[in-house]
Design an enzyme around this catalytic site. Sequence first.
Site, PDB file in Angstrom:
ATOM      1  N   ASP A  18       0.957  -1.211   0.011  1.00  0.00           N
ATOM      2  CA  ASP A  18       0.050   0.018  -0.067  1.00  0.00           C
ATOM      3  C   ASP A  18       0.985   1.248   0.119  1.00  0.00           C
ATOM      4  O   ASP A  18       1.758   1.203   0.760  1.00  0.00           O
ATOM      5  CB  ASP A  18      -0.787  -0.083   1.237  1.00  0.00           C
ATOM      6  CG  ASP A  18      -2.011   0.922   1.284  1.00  0.00           C
ATOM      7  OD1 ASP A  18      -1.998   1.710   0.261  1.00  0.00           O
ATOM      8  OD2 ASP A  18      -2.756   1.054   2.227  1.00  0.00           O
ATOM      9  N   MET A  19       0.783   2.197  -0.799  1.00  0.00           N
ATOM     10  CA  MET A  19       1.481   3.447  -1.077  1.00  0.00           C
ATOM     11  C   MET A  19       1.117   4.203   0.058  1.00  0.00           C
ATOM     12  O   MET A  19      -0.152   4.165   0.587  1.00  0.00           O
ATOM     13  CB  MET A  19       1.258   4.048  -2.384  1.00  0.00           C
ATOM     14  CG  MET A  19       1.292   3.422  -3.502  1.00  0.00           C
ATOM     15  SD  MET A  19       2.900   2.366  -3.619  1.00  0.00           S
ATOM     16  CE  MET A  19       4.144   3.741  -3.937  1.00  0.00           C
ATOM     17  N   TYR A  23      -1.240  10.459  -2.939  1.00  0.00           N
ATOM     18  CA  TYR A  23      -1.514  11.524  -3.829  1.00  0.00           C
ATOM     19  C   TYR A  23      -0.505  12.507  -3.183  1.00  0.00           C
ATOM     20  O   TYR A  23       0.217  13.364  -3.912  1.00  0.00           O
ATOM     21  CB  TYR A  23      -2.967  12.141  -3.582  1.00  0.00           C
ATOM     22  CG  TYR A  23      -3.861  11.375  -4.220  1.00  0.00           C
ATOM     23  CD1 TYR A  23      -3.826  10.210  -4.829  1.00  0.00           C
ATOM     24  CD2 TYR A  23      -5.436  12.053  -4.428  1.00  0.00           C
ATOM     25  CE1 TYR A  23      -4.557   9.620  -5.624  1.00  0.00           C
ATOM     26  CE2 TYR A  23      -6.298  11.454  -5.314  1.00  0.00           C
ATOM     27  CZ  TYR A  23      -6.046   9.989  -5.758  1.00  0.00           C
ATOM     28  OH  TYR A  23      -7.029   9.273  -6.310  1.00  0.00           O
ATOM     29  N   ARG A  60      -0.287  14.762   9.560  1.00  0.00           N
ATOM     30  CA  ARG A  60      -1.292  13.810  10.482  1.00  0.00           C
ATOM     31  C   ARG A  60      -0.701  14.183  12.115  1.00  0.00           C
ATOM     32  O   ARG A  60      -1.372  14.034  12.796  1.00  0.00           O
ATOM     33  CB  ARG A  60      -1.094  12.414  10.148  1.00  0.00           C
ATOM     34  CG  ARG A  60      -1.621  12.287   8.874  1.00  0.00           C
ATOM     35  CD  ARG A  60      -1.777  10.780   8.339  1.00  0.00           C
ATOM     36  NE  ARG A  60      -1.866  10.570   7.059  1.00  0.00           N
ATOM     37  CZ  ARG A  60      -2.107   9.112   6.534  1.00  0.00           C
ATOM     38  NH1 ARG A  60      -2.180   8.101   7.243  1.00  0.00           N
ATOM     39  NH2 ARG A  60      -2.099   9.090   5.189  1.00  0.00           N
ATOM     40  N   ASP A 120      -3.522   2.812  -5.703  1.00  0.00           N
ATOM     41  CA  ASP A 120      -2.238   2.649  -4.868  1.00  0.00           C
ATOM     42  C   ASP A 120      -2.370   1.368  -4.092  1.00  0.00           C
ATOM     43  O   ASP A 120      -1.376   1.397  -3.012  1.00  0.00           O
ATOM     44  CB  ASP A 120      -2.144   3.934  -4.063  1.00  0.00           C
ATOM     45  CG  ASP A 120      -3.176   3.770  -2.700  1.00  0.00           C
ATOM     46  OD1 ASP A 120      -4.002   3.069  -2.851  1.00  0.00           O
ATOM     47  OD2 ASP A 120      -2.733   4.392  -1.652  1.00  0.00           O
ATOM     48  N   GLU A 121      -2.669   0.304  -4.464  1.00  0.00           N
ATOM     49  CA  GLU A 121      -2.625  -0.813  -3.380  1.00  0.00           C
ATOM     50  C   GLU A 121      -2.419  -2.205  -4.595  1.00  0.00           C
ATOM     51  O   GLU A 121      -2.935  -2.229  -5.560  1.00  0.00           O
ATOM     52  CB  GLU A 121      -4.057  -1.261  -2.925  1.00  0.00           C
ATOM     53  CG  GLU A 121      -4.427  -0.840  -1.759  1.00  0.00           C
ATOM     54  CD  GLU A 121      -5.781  -1.259  -1.541  1.00  0.00           C
ATOM     55  OE1 GLU A 121      -5.589  -2.107  -0.448  1.00  0.00           O
ATOM     56  OE2 GLU A 121      -6.674  -0.556  -2.051  1.00  0.00           O
TER      57      GLU A 121
HETATM   58  N1  DCP Z   1      -8.427   9.307  -1.940  1.00  0.00           N
HETATM   59  C1  DCP Z   1      -9.417  10.150  -2.345  1.00  0.00           C
HETATM   60  N2  DCP Z   1     -10.578  10.275  -1.566  1.00  0.00           N
HETATM   61  C2  DCP Z   1     -10.747   9.444  -0.630  1.00  0.00           C
HETATM   62  C3  DCP Z   1      -9.954   8.538  -0.097  1.00  0.00           C
HETATM   63  C4  DCP Z   1      -8.625   8.394  -0.648  1.00  0.00           C
HETATM   64  O1  DCP Z   1      -9.463  10.609  -3.179  1.00  0.00           O
HETATM   65  N3  DCP Z   1     -11.931   9.496   0.234  1.00  0.00           N
HETATM   66  C5  DCP Z   1      -7.228   9.105  -2.677  1.00  0.00           C
HETATM   67  C6  DCP Z   1      -5.930  10.221  -1.943  1.00  0.00           C
HETATM   68  C7  DCP Z   1      -5.262   8.794  -1.467  1.00  0.00           C
HETATM   69  C8  DCP Z   1      -5.356   7.631  -2.272  1.00  0.00           C
HETATM   70  O2  DCP Z   1      -6.562   7.940  -2.671  1.00  0.00           O
HETATM   71  O3  DCP Z   1      -3.767   9.499  -1.318  1.00  0.00           O
HETATM   72  C9  DCP Z   1      -5.308   6.389  -1.534  1.00  0.00           C
HETATM   73  O4  DCP Z   1      -6.005   6.421  -0.553  1.00  0.00           O
HETATM   74  P1  DCP Z   1      -5.647   5.627   1.009  1.00  0.00           P
HETATM   75  O5  DCP Z   1      -6.841   5.244   1.627  1.00  0.00           O
HETATM   76  O6  DCP Z   1      -4.760   4.593   0.677  1.00  0.00           O
HETATM   77  O7  DCP Z   1      -4.839   6.763   1.751  1.00  0.00           O
HETATM   78  P2  DCP Z   1      -3.574   7.376   1.444  1.00  0.00           P
HETATM   79  O8  DCP Z   1      -2.417   6.625   0.657  1.00  0.00           O
HETATM   80  O9  DCP Z   1      -3.576   8.832   1.236  1.00  0.00           O
HETATM   81  O10 DCP Z   1      -2.757   7.150   3.035  1.00  0.00           O
HETATM   82  P3  DCP Z   1      -2.220   5.833   3.782  1.00  0.00           P
HETATM   83  O11 DCP Z   1      -0.843   5.965   4.073  1.00  0.00           O
HETATM   84  O12 DCP Z   1      -2.886   5.891   5.020  1.00  0.00           O
HETATM   85  O13 DCP Z   1      -2.678   4.525   2.800  1.00  0.00           O
END
Ligand code: DCP
Length: 726
Positions: A18-19, A23, A60, A120-121
Amino acid sequence: MPVARPESSDSRVIAHIDMDCFYVQVEQRKQPSLRGHPTAVVQYNSWKGGGLIAVGYEARKYGVKRSMRGDEAKKVCPDIQLVQVPVARGKADLSVYRNAGSEVVSILSSKGRCERASIDEVYLDLTEAAETMLAENPPERLESISEEAHKSHVLGLHLDEANTRDCVKEWFLGSNTDHRDKLLACGALIVAELRLEVLKETEFTCSAGIAHNKMLAKLASGMNKPAQQTIVPSSSVTKLLESLPIKKMKQLGGKLGTSLQTDLFVNTVGDLLQFSEEKLQERYGINTGTWLWNIARGISGEEVVGRLLPMSHGSGKTFPGRQALKTVSSVQKWLHELCEELNERLLYDLEQNKRIARTLTLHASAYKLNDSESLKKFPSKSCPLRYGITKIQEDALNLFHAGLREYIGIYHVRTKESKPHEWAITGLSISASKIVAIPSGTHSITKYFHSQPNNSTYTNESNDICTQDAASLSSSGNGSCLGLPLAGPQIDTSEDEAGAKHDMPSLDRDGDETEVCKARFDFHILKCLKKMELKMMETLMDTLFTTKFANNHNPTFVKMKQQIEGLTDEISFSCAASENDLGSKLIQSKMDFVGPGLKPEKQKRKFEKEKGTSSILRFFHSHDSSSFPEHAHVKTVQENEASSSDFQENQQPMTGTTLSRCNLGQDDSRSDAWSYKSDEIDPAVLNELPPEIQAEVRASLQPQKRANTAKRGSSIVHYFSPSTNS
Ligand code: DCP
């Protein structure tokens, strides 16, 4: 009831990658000055600073959360950098993130079967690679492990605070661990290497979970973020699940999880252990019951599906609050924008991956004003996907109309502009699915078509739109040849699975492709009109059986029944024949219809119309009104008007015999025997008809609105009617 149960002694090695704050990382790579600063990505809508969709880990720490708006985030973290998501066509443009995700996938897929689960997964099945490592170069023979592997979290490991590193090293290198743990250790070493490679090549960090199945790997990847990996030895599973809140488990975040909490008082996954499989099956059905029983024990047989490319493409937008769309023209405007984006992605996929999508689907969310039924969902609608921006836009709008008709009722739609506030659309999305690869080894679409049966019978016609290179179709192009013709390509995923880069499809600009495309298009139309005919024959037969004279001693009934049966056979036969003989037969029939002086488009329409209606026309020709039983009559305009007060506009008196009221009924109540429901018709068939016909067919087939339908002048009836078949 026994259901196939996956092995609890699972020896697979599965990783979930998982990245981290994806974004944000993409934006930081674009603007390196943002690195190390608290950063968040906000939606393009700037109201109150925009909604946060991704929050970097530095932000965060200050308590900034995804649910916040930009202004709120600024309050808790004044230094925060808010980056707007890129915008194109008035909506978020995610292509930069999508492409960044593809970069990562191409690195990860080098070591095992790879499934791209989201933007991103990724899941990786590393079983083979781990087994090979264990056989050839087992960890216990290593003198040391990489720094990245050293930082792994091993669940259930009793860590000595002072010597955590030693404990982890011992777990990796220890010769006394069991075979399955050794496989996991190999998997974790591989994943640590892959993560470093991703960092080096893309500058992105990612986190990972390594376990014996997808479910546990996914759970673990989120446990230690960012830039870390977590290993789940089987001995740690019971403890892990014991305290895991039920709603945290994938697929239990919704209604099922709530039901477990409220009905069975299950709060953690471990709480499920108290229920027998039978009890869970009794309550939730066999499959779900067994699935719950399994997950309580950390068992999941779900495979990693080899898929590097997305299974569908979609483009959507929400219209919250006052932005809700309340007119067809505003919906059309947005659909055009969404379709343009979808079209670009389809063409990119075609160019890069030699894949085509076959189904177009429209989803919408809506609400009704002043309506007690307003909880009713806007129905999603699908149709076969035809390539070319104008086709996609046209089809999307038709799908919307079809959905709207069902959502609010056809007669309200008819009066839509006079009652603009009757409905409001709060979300629209258009997607392309059923994506298949053009067979591997086919380096151009032309060659693919050439390999299809009967291609040699097509003649050259170089001035057709279909001669355009698919690869060069622009967003304003007309690649209408590409969607329909591709009947039944064999899916060959071997190239995809191996992660090989595909050549760009090089389309020859020769006329053969044009002809193949056109012939297939015509064939497709013919086939769908034939299907319509068959459906109508069925309906006629049903209707016949509802009449008073429906008994085998009545010669009129018997004669009509035989005629319908005869026509049905004829249509079925001609369907089969045309299917078996696509090519010369079609081209020949098409040529037969081409009249001098007609423009190609008109010729085609004429061809389609005449081909599709011949049998039905013959039926009506053979049954003028005088051949019907005396009591079979057409409902009068006055009668209709009495029952259609809500429909005042665009009406013309009904004249002559109509198909929508084929009037085999003998009295007013029986004339309502026309009870064919539009949802009984294969939507794929309806959606392929010319739009004006689709609308009329749908209108004609609404039983509850029959009276109104019958009054429209330009109806399907006239299309099929002998008197108006021009
Ligand atoms: N995203 C979005 N709207 C949302 C949730 C996520 O546009 N309601 C987009 C932005 C995130 C990407 O999808 O960067 C991946 O979502 P993740 O839930 O995997 O969260 P992140 O990658 O941002 O953070 P984490 O490190 O917690 O996985």
